[in-house]
Design a protein around this motif. Structure first.
Motif, PDB file in Angstrom:
ATOM      1  N   ILE A  70       0.853  -1.181   0.000  1.00  0.00           N
ATOM      2  CA  ILE A  70       0.000   0.000   0.000  1.00  0.00           C
ATOM      3  C   ILE A  70       0.893   1.235   0.000  1.00  0.00           C
ATOM      4  CG2 ILE A  70      -1.691   1.315   1.322  1.00  0.00           C
ATOM      5  CD1 ILE A  70      -2.789  -1.295   2.334  1.00  0.00           C
ATOM      6  N   PRO A  71       0.687   2.161  -0.943  1.00  0.00           N
ATOM      7  CA  PRO A  71       1.518   3.365  -0.957  1.00  0.00           C
ATOM      8  C   PRO A  71       1.237   4.234   0.260  1.00  0.00           C
ATOM      9  CG  PRO A  71      -0.202   3.514  -2.614  1.00  0.00           C
ATOM     10  CD  PRO A  71      -0.279   2.147  -2.024  1.00  0.00           C
ATOM     11  N   ASP A  72       2.228   5.026   0.613  1.00  0.00           N
ATOM     12  CA  ASP A  72       2.121   5.909   1.772  1.00  0.00           C
ATOM     13  C   ASP A  72       1.384   7.186   1.355  1.00  0.00           C
ATOM     14  OD1 ASP A  72       2.427   6.865   4.330  1.00  0.00           O
ATOM     15  OD2 ASP A  72       4.453   7.602   3.990  1.00  0.00           O
ATOM     16  N   VAL A  73       0.096   7.038   1.082  1.00  0.00           N
ATOM     17  CA  VAL A  73      -0.743   8.149   0.655  1.00  0.00           C
ATOM     18  C   VAL A  73      -2.055   8.101   1.431  1.00  0.00           C
ATOM     19  CG1 VAL A  73       0.239   8.244  -1.657  1.00  0.00           C
ATOM     20  CG2 VAL A  73      -1.761   6.843  -1.247  1.00  0.00           C
ATOM     21  N   ALA A  74      -2.794   9.179   1.369  1.00  0.00           N
ATOM     22  CA  ALA A  74      -4.083   9.237   2.038  1.00  0.00           C
ATOM     23  C   ALA A  74      -5.117   8.478   1.218  1.00  0.00           C
ATOM     24  CB  ALA A  74      -4.517  10.684   2.226  1.00  0.00           C
ATOM     25  N   LEU A  75      -5.804   7.567   1.863  1.00  0.00           N
ATOM     26  CA  LEU A  75      -6.887   6.822   1.234  1.00  0.00           C
ATOM     27  C   LEU A  75      -8.221   7.362   1.746  1.00  0.00           C
ATOM     28  CD1 LEU A  75      -5.439   3.204   1.538  1.00  0.00           C
ATOM     29  CD2 LEU A  75      -5.508   4.635  -0.493  1.00  0.00           C
ATOM     30  N   PRO A  76      -9.288   7.118   1.024  1.00  0.00           N
ATOM     31  CA  PRO A  76     -10.594   7.583   1.511  1.00  0.00           C
ATOM     32  C   PRO A  76     -10.913   7.003   2.881  1.00  0.00           C
ATOM     33  CG  PRO A  76     -10.756   6.824  -0.757  1.00  0.00           C
ATOM     34  CD  PRO A  76      -9.386   6.490  -0.281  1.00  0.00           C
ATOM     35  N   THR A  79     -11.484   3.168   4.129  1.00  0.00           N
ATOM     36  CA  THR A  79     -10.844   2.244   3.201  1.00  0.00           C
ATOM     37  C   THR A  79      -9.612   1.665   3.866  1.00  0.00           C
ATOM     38  OG1 THR A  79     -11.590   3.573   1.346  1.00  0.00           O
ATOM     39  CG2 THR A  79      -9.845   1.994   0.912  1.00  0.00           C
ATOM     40  N   GLY A  80      -9.542   0.350   3.893  1.00  0.00           N
ATOM     41  CA  GLY A  80      -8.407  -0.312   4.513  1.00  0.00           C
ATOM     42  C   GLY A  80      -7.603  -1.089   3.497  1.00  0.00           C
ATOM     43  N   ALA A  81      -6.622  -1.830   3.984  1.00  0.00           N
ATOM     44  CA  ALA A  81      -5.733  -2.581   3.107  1.00  0.00           C
ATOM     45  C   ALA A  81      -6.480  -3.676   2.361  1.00  0.00           C
ATOM     46  CB  ALA A  81      -4.595  -3.176   3.918  1.00  0.00           C
ATOM     47  N   GLY A  82      -7.457  -4.296   3.009  1.00  0.00           N
ATOM     48  CA  GLY A  82      -8.176  -5.387   2.378  1.00  0.00           C
ATOM     49  C   GLY A  82      -9.221  -4.942   1.373  1.00  0.00           C
ATOM     50  N   LEU A  89      -4.068  -0.997  -6.251  1.00  0.00           N
ATOM     51  CA  LEU A  89      -2.825  -0.558  -5.612  1.00  0.00           C
ATOM     52  C   LEU A  89      -1.755  -0.263  -6.659  1.00  0.00           C
ATOM     53  CD1 LEU A  89      -2.708  -3.016  -2.601  1.00  0.00           C
ATOM     54  CD2 LEU A  89      -3.147  -0.573  -2.528  1.00  0.00           C
ATOM     55  N   PHE A  90      -1.692  -1.086  -7.706  1.00  0.00           N
ATOM     56  CA  PHE A  90      -0.776  -0.847  -8.810  1.00  0.00           C
ATOM     57  C   PHE A  90      -1.079   0.500  -9.461  1.00  0.00           C
ATOM     58  CE2 PHE A  90       0.184  -1.143 -13.344  1.00  0.00           C
ATOM     59  CZ  PHE A  90       1.521  -1.458 -13.305  1.00  0.00           C
ATOM     60  N   ASP A  91      -2.372   0.782  -9.679  1.00  0.00           N
ATOM     61  CA  ASP A  91      -2.772   2.052 -10.285  1.00  0.00           C
ATOM     62  C   ASP A  91      -2.419   3.243  -9.394  1.00  0.00           C
ATOM     63  OD1 ASP A  91      -3.697   0.888 -12.576  1.00  0.00           O
ATOM     64  OD2 ASP A  91      -5.795   0.844 -11.931  1.00  0.00           O
ATOM     65  N   LEU A  92      -2.557   3.081  -8.070  1.00  0.00           N
ATOM     66  CA  LEU A  92      -2.166   4.161  -7.153  1.00  0.00           C
ATOM     67  C   LEU A  92      -0.674   4.455  -7.269  1.00  0.00           C
ATOM     68  CD1 LEU A  92      -4.124   3.532  -3.830  1.00  0.00           C
ATOM     69  CD2 LEU A  92      -4.204   5.566  -5.249  1.00  0.00           C
ATOM     70  N   HIS A  93       0.132   3.390  -7.265  1.00  0.00           N
ATOM     71  CA  HIS A  93       1.580   3.589  -7.401  1.00  0.00           C
ATOM     72  C   HIS A  93       1.916   4.242  -8.741  1.00  0.00           C
ATOM     73  CE1 HIS A  93       3.426   1.846  -3.857  1.00  0.00           C
ATOM     74  NE2 HIS A  93       2.564   0.850  -3.903  1.00  0.00           N
ATOM     75  N   ARG A  94       1.260   3.810  -9.810  1.00  0.00           N
ATOM     76  CA  ARG A  94       1.526   4.381 -11.126  1.00  0.00           C
ATOM     77  C   ARG A  94       1.143   5.855 -11.167  1.00  0.00           C
ATOM     78  NH1 ARG A  94      -1.271   1.529 -16.024  1.00  0.00           N
ATOM     79  NH2 ARG A  94      -3.039   2.235 -14.803  1.00  0.00           N
ATOM     80  N   TYR A  95      -0.015   6.194 -10.574  1.00  0.00           N
ATOM     81  CA  TYR A  95      -0.460   7.587 -10.551  1.00  0.00           C
ATOM     82  C   TYR A  95       0.542   8.475  -9.816  1.00  0.00           C
ATOM     83  CZ  TYR A  95      -3.078  11.737  -9.236  1.00  0.00           C
ATOM     84  OH  TYR A  95      -3.462  13.027  -9.030  1.00  0.00           O
ATOM     85  N   TYR A  96       0.957   8.065  -8.620  1.00  0.00           N
ATOM     86  CA  TYR A  96       1.876   8.892  -7.836  1.00  0.00           C
ATOM     87  C   TYR A  96       3.282   8.899  -8.425  1.00  0.00           C
ATOM     88  CZ  TYR A  96      -1.688   9.763  -4.417  1.00  0.00           C
ATOM     89  OH  TYR A  96      -2.840  10.197  -3.810  1.00  0.00           O
ATOM     90  N   PHE A  97       3.676   7.837  -9.118  1.00  0.00           N
ATOM     91  CA  PHE A  97       4.967   7.835  -9.808  1.00  0.00           C
ATOM     92  C   PHE A  97       4.980   8.912 -10.887  1.00  0.00           C
ATOM     93  CE2 PHE A  97       7.540   6.508 -13.431  1.00  0.00           C
ATOM     94  CZ  PHE A  97       8.779   6.374 -12.831  1.00  0.00           C
TER      95      PHE A  97
END
Length: 135
Positions: A70-76, A79-82, A89-97
């Protein structure tokens, strides 16, 4: 140096990084040494993007078969890890990259073009130049 930095708390490291970023952003905003500071900020933004959000390592082509962290970003809220799929999660990392890389690109453009005519230090050069035949 590495052992000293390892002994510091995470809070102290993050607070000092935040203070350095605030100082650098203030210098760029005022137009003081903006080219050099923009170059340093570009390197920091690109390095942070590659280190914190290496989405390209989480693909099957790269041989990654584990869970995507899980990236170190604010989630809604709520919303938890599960609740997120590995694809999300891949899309979150790609967006922040790409957010970090685009910020680095903007800083590189500023380092190349200069601060503009309303800067405090208008005639700043990134690297000093010397005329031919001058010793």
């Amino acid at each position: 140096l590495a052992s000293y930095l390892g002994s510091l708390s995470a809070f102290a490291l993050r607070a000092s990084a935040l203070a350095a970023l605030a100082l650098g952003s203030g210098l760029v905003a005022c137009g003081l040494r903006s080219r050099a500071v923009a170059l340093v900020l570009a390197l920091l933004a690109a390095g942070t993007a590659v280190i914190q959000h290496p989405f390209f390592l989480y693909t099957e082509a790269a041989g990654y078969q584990g869970d995507v962290p899980i990236p170190d970003v604010a989630l809604p809220e709520g919303t938890g890890a599960g609740d997120l799929t590995p694809g999300q999660l891949f899309d979150l990392h790609r967006y922040y990259f790409f957010l970090g890389i685009s910020s680095a690109g903007a800083f590189l453009l500023l380092a190349q073009a200069g601060p503009g005519e309303h800067a405090v230090q208008k005639d700043e050069m990134l690297l000093p130049t010397k005329a031919l035949g001058e010793d």
